[in-house]
Design an enzyme around this catalytic site. Structure first.
Site, PDB file in Angstrom:
ATOM      1  N   ASP A   1     -18.751 -49.486   1.536  1.00 62.11           N
ATOM      2  CA  ASP A   1     -17.476 -49.455   2.135  1.00 62.11           C
ATOM      3  C   ASP A   1     -17.322 -48.448   3.255  1.00 62.11           C
ATOM      4  O   ASP A   1     -16.759 -48.526   4.260  1.00 62.11           O
ATOM      5  CB  ASP A   1     -16.464 -49.293   1.236  1.00 62.11           C
ATOM      6  CG  ASP A   1     -16.456 -48.284   0.288  1.00 62.11           C
ATOM      7  OD1 ASP A   1     -17.436 -47.438   0.339  1.00 62.11           O
ATOM      8  OD2 ASP A   1     -15.284 -48.058  -0.415  1.00 62.11           O
TER       9      ASP A   1
ATOM     10  N   CYS B   1     -11.499 -46.229   1.213  1.00 67.29           N
ATOM     11  CA  CYS B   1     -11.775 -47.813   0.547  1.00 67.29           C
ATOM     12  C   CYS B   1     -11.052 -49.047   1.231  1.00 67.29           C
ATOM     13  O   CYS B   1     -11.532 -49.940   1.580  1.00 67.29           O
ATOM     14  CB  CYS B   1     -11.863 -47.765  -0.904  1.00 67.29           C
ATOM     15  SG  CYS B   1     -12.718 -46.126  -1.453  1.00 67.29           S
TER      16      CYS B   1
ATOM     17  N   ASP C   1     -20.116 -47.883  -3.325  1.00 66.25           N
ATOM     18  CA  ASP C   1     -19.109 -47.146  -2.837  1.00 66.25           C
ATOM     19  C   ASP C   1     -19.568 -45.818  -2.325  1.00 66.25           C
ATOM     20  O   ASP C   1     -20.376 -45.082  -3.033  1.00 66.25           O
ATOM     21  CB  ASP C   1     -17.809 -46.788  -3.947  1.00 66.25           C
ATOM     22  CG  ASP C   1     -16.799 -46.530  -3.243  1.00 66.25           C
ATOM     23  OD1 ASP C   1     -16.677 -45.707  -2.256  1.00 66.25           O
ATOM     24  OD2 ASP C   1     -15.627 -47.077  -3.629  1.00 66.25           O
TER      25      ASP C   1
END
Length: 498
Positions: A305, A54, A14
Site C-alpha cells: 500500500d 493505508c 503493508d
C-alpha cells in the site's frame, strides 16, 4: 454467464519498501519465496503508490483512481460509493471476491443510517468483497486463535509485542503463530473448501507495519552490522529546514527516527526480519497453490500500500514527499504462455498502483471502466512496452485534520490548502503544496533528494516545465465518468464506448 477466465490472487504487504527484495540485490533482506515468484513473473522496479497512509493508498489501488479524483484522502475520509472498484467489477464477472485481512475503506455516510456502527471506524470493508477473514489492525480473530493455541491473551492488549525490553527481544508468540501464519492458514482453509472452483482472493499482510517486533528466529536473522544506513542530511535541524511540514513532523517522537546508529541499525534489522517472516508465509501459500491443478490459470500480483522511511531523512512511517514512502515493490506472475519469454525480467518503466485494476480486468478479458486513470501492465509483463508509456509518476499526500485541526493550529494553513502533489521522473521531483512553498530536487545530480533547488535561478525554467506537466496531469485525469457522454438527438452517446 460466460465461463470465468482464470483465478486471481492479489496480495498486499503493508509498509513494504521498494528496495526490500533479495532479487534486487539488497545486502541484508532475505526473501527467497518472493524471489522465486519474481523469477516466474516480472518485477517492476519503478512502481509507486499514489498516496499514504493505508486507506487513501488502497482506495487508489482498488479504484484505479488518483486521490485527487476519489478524494478518500485520509484514514477516515469516506470513499464515494458512486465509484466502482476491482471487487465490484470481479463480482459482476461472476466471481465471489473474498478478503482475508482489511481494506481500510471508510464507508460513504450518505448511504448509511446515522447510527450505523460502520461509521465508527475507518477500517471498513471495500464494497464488493466478502470478508472471509475480517482482520483490521486490532486483529481480534488472530488473538482468539492465539488463545486457542494456549497463549495468555489479555483483552485489550496486543500480542504484537516483545517478550521483554532487551535489544532484539523476540515477540511473545512463536513464528508458526504469527499474524501472517494465521492469515495464510485461513486462506489455505478456504482454498481447500472451494476445491476446484474459480477464485478471486485479496490477502493483506499487515507486517512489516509497526510495531517493529519479530518472532524468533526472525528477530535475530539479520545482523544490525550488515544493514545499510539511511540517507538524509546530517542533522534533524538541517532536514527540517527543507520544508515547514518536514520540520513539524520531525518534532513528533512517533515520526522522528532514533538518533543513535545502534538503534537505527536494530530498527532496520528487525524490519528486515519481519519481512522475512512474511516472505515465509507468502511462500507457504504459493507452494500450496503450485500443487493445485489450477495454478496454470492463476494470476498473482504482490505489492504494497505504501513504503516506510525507516530512518531515511530522519523519519519513520509513511508521509511527505520522499520516495521511501511511495516507491514500493510489485511482482506480477502471468501464467499464460504469452508471458513465457519475459519471465524473470526487471521492468524499469514507471508504473503505479492505479495500474493494477486495469491489469487484472484485461487479464480476465473484461472492459476497464472509464473512471480508471491507470493503464494495464499486461504488455509490460509480457515483455512489450506500449507506445507512449508514461515517463513519470504522481502521488499525493493530504494532511488536513477535520477533528484536531492540526494544519490550522501548527502551520497556519487553511483546511482546504492542507495537501501536496508530487511529479517525479528520472531526472527530477517537483513538490507542489497548496499552502506552503514548493520544492524541487534535481535527481540527476542528487538522487536522494537532499538539496531543494526551488529558489535557484538556474532551475527556474526546469521547475516551470514540471509545474506545467503537473497541471496537464490534473486536467487529463480529473473525474471522467460522464465526460465521454453527449446528450443529443442521437440519445446519450458515449464516446468512450466506441
Amino acid at each position: 454467464m460466460a465461463a470465468l477466465k482464470g483465478n486471481v490472487l492479489l496480495i498486499t504487504i503493508d509498509q513494504w519498501r521498494a528496495d526490500c527484495l533479495g532479487v534486487l540485490g539488497h545486502p541484508a533482506v532475505v526473501t527467497p519465496n518472493l524471489d522465486r515468484l519474481a523469477a516466474e513473473g516480472a518485477v517492476f522496479t519503478q512502481h509507486y503508490a499514489q498516496s499514504a497512509p493505508c486507506g487513501p493508498s488502497r482506495a487508489s489501488l482498488h479504484t484505479g483512481l488518483y486521490a485527487m479524483t476519489h478524494r478518500s484522502i485520509l484514514n477516515g475520509t469516506p470513499l464515494d460509493d458512486r465509484f466502482t472498484n476491482i471487487a465490484r467489477e470481479a463480482r459482476s464477472l461472476g466471481f465471489d471476491p473474498v478478503l482475508f485481512g482489511y481494506t481500510d475503506t471508510s464507508p460513504d455516510p450518505r448511504i448509511l443510517e446515522a447510527d450505523d456502527p460502520r461509521l465508527l471506524s475507518y477500517e471498513g470493508l471495500l464494497p464488493g468483497y466478502r470478508a472471509v477473514l475480517d482482520m483490521p489492525e486490532a486483529a481480534a480473530p488472530w488473538h482468539e486463535w492465539l488463545s486457542e493455541q494456549g497463549y495468555d491473551v489479555v483483552e485489550g492488549e496486543s500480542m504484537q509485542r516483545p517478550v521483554d525490553d532487551s535489544v532484539a527481544s523476540p515477540a511473545v508468540y512463536r513464528a508458526e503463530h504469527s499474524e501472517a501464519a494465521f492469515l495464510t492458514g485461513e486462506v489455505l482453509r478456504y482454498l481447500d473448501e472451494i476445491e476446484d472452483e474459480p477464485f478471486f482472493i485479496h490477502a493483506t499482510y499487515i507486517r512489516p507495519h509497526p510495531p517493529f517486533v519479530a518472532p524468533a528466529p526472525y528477530n535475530t536473522l539479520v545482523d544490525p552490522a550488515d544493514v545499510p544506513m539511511p540517507v538524509g542530511l546530517g542533522t534533524v535541524a538541517e532536514e527540517g529546514a527543507v520544508s515547514p511540514i518536514l520540520a513539524d513532523a520531525l518534532r513528533a517522537d512517533w515520526i522522528r527516527a532514533p538518533e543513535s546508529e545502534e538503534e537505527i541499525r536494530q530498527m532496520r534489522a528487525t524490519y528486515y526480519g519481519m519481512l522475512a517472516e512474511v516472505d515465509a508465509q507468502v511462500g507457504r501459500l504459493l507452494d500450496a497453490l503450485r500443487e493445485r491443478p489450477d495454478w496454470a490459470q492463476t494470476l498473482v500480483i504482490i505489492t504494497a500500500d505504501h513504503g516506510e522511511e525507516l530512518g531515511d531523512h530522519h523519519l519513520t512511517g509513511k508521509l511527505g514527499f520522499y520516495d521511501a514512502s511511495y516507491r514500493i515493490p510489485c511482482i506480477i506472475r502471468d501464467p499464460r504462455t504469452e508471458a513465457d519469454s519475459a519471465r524473470g525480467q526487471l521492468v524499469n518503466e514507471f508504473t503505479e498502483n492505479i495500474d493494477l485494476m486495469p491489469t487484472i480486468l484485461e487479464w480476465l478479458g473484461a472492459a476497464v471502466p472509464s473512471q480508471c486513470s491507470g493503464a494495464s501492465l499486461l504488455s509490460l509483463v509480457r515483455g512489450v512496452t506500449p507506445d507512449e508509456w508514461r515517463d513519470c509518476v504522481f502521488w499525493e499526500w493530504d494532511f488536513r485534520d477535520p477533528v484536531g485541526r492540526y494544519p490550522e493550529r501548527r502551520l497556519g494553513i487553511p483546511f482546504d490548502k492542507s495537501g501536496m502533489a508530487v511529479i517525479r521522473d528520472a531526472a527530477g521531483k517537483y513538490v507542489h503544496f497548496a499552502g506552503m512553498p514548493a520544492l524541487f530536487f534535481d535527481l540527476s545530480t542528487d538522487p536522494d533528494g537532499l538539496v531543494n533547488r526551488i529558489d535557484d535561478p538556474a532551475y527556474a525554467l526546469t521547475v516551470l516545465g514540471y509545474a506545467q506537466r503537473m497541471l496537464t496531469w490534473r486536467l487529463e485525469h480529473a473525474e471522467r465518468t460522464l465526460t465521454g457522454y453527449l446528450i443529443c438527438p442521437l440519445g446519450a452517446v458515449d464516446r468512450r464506448a466506441n
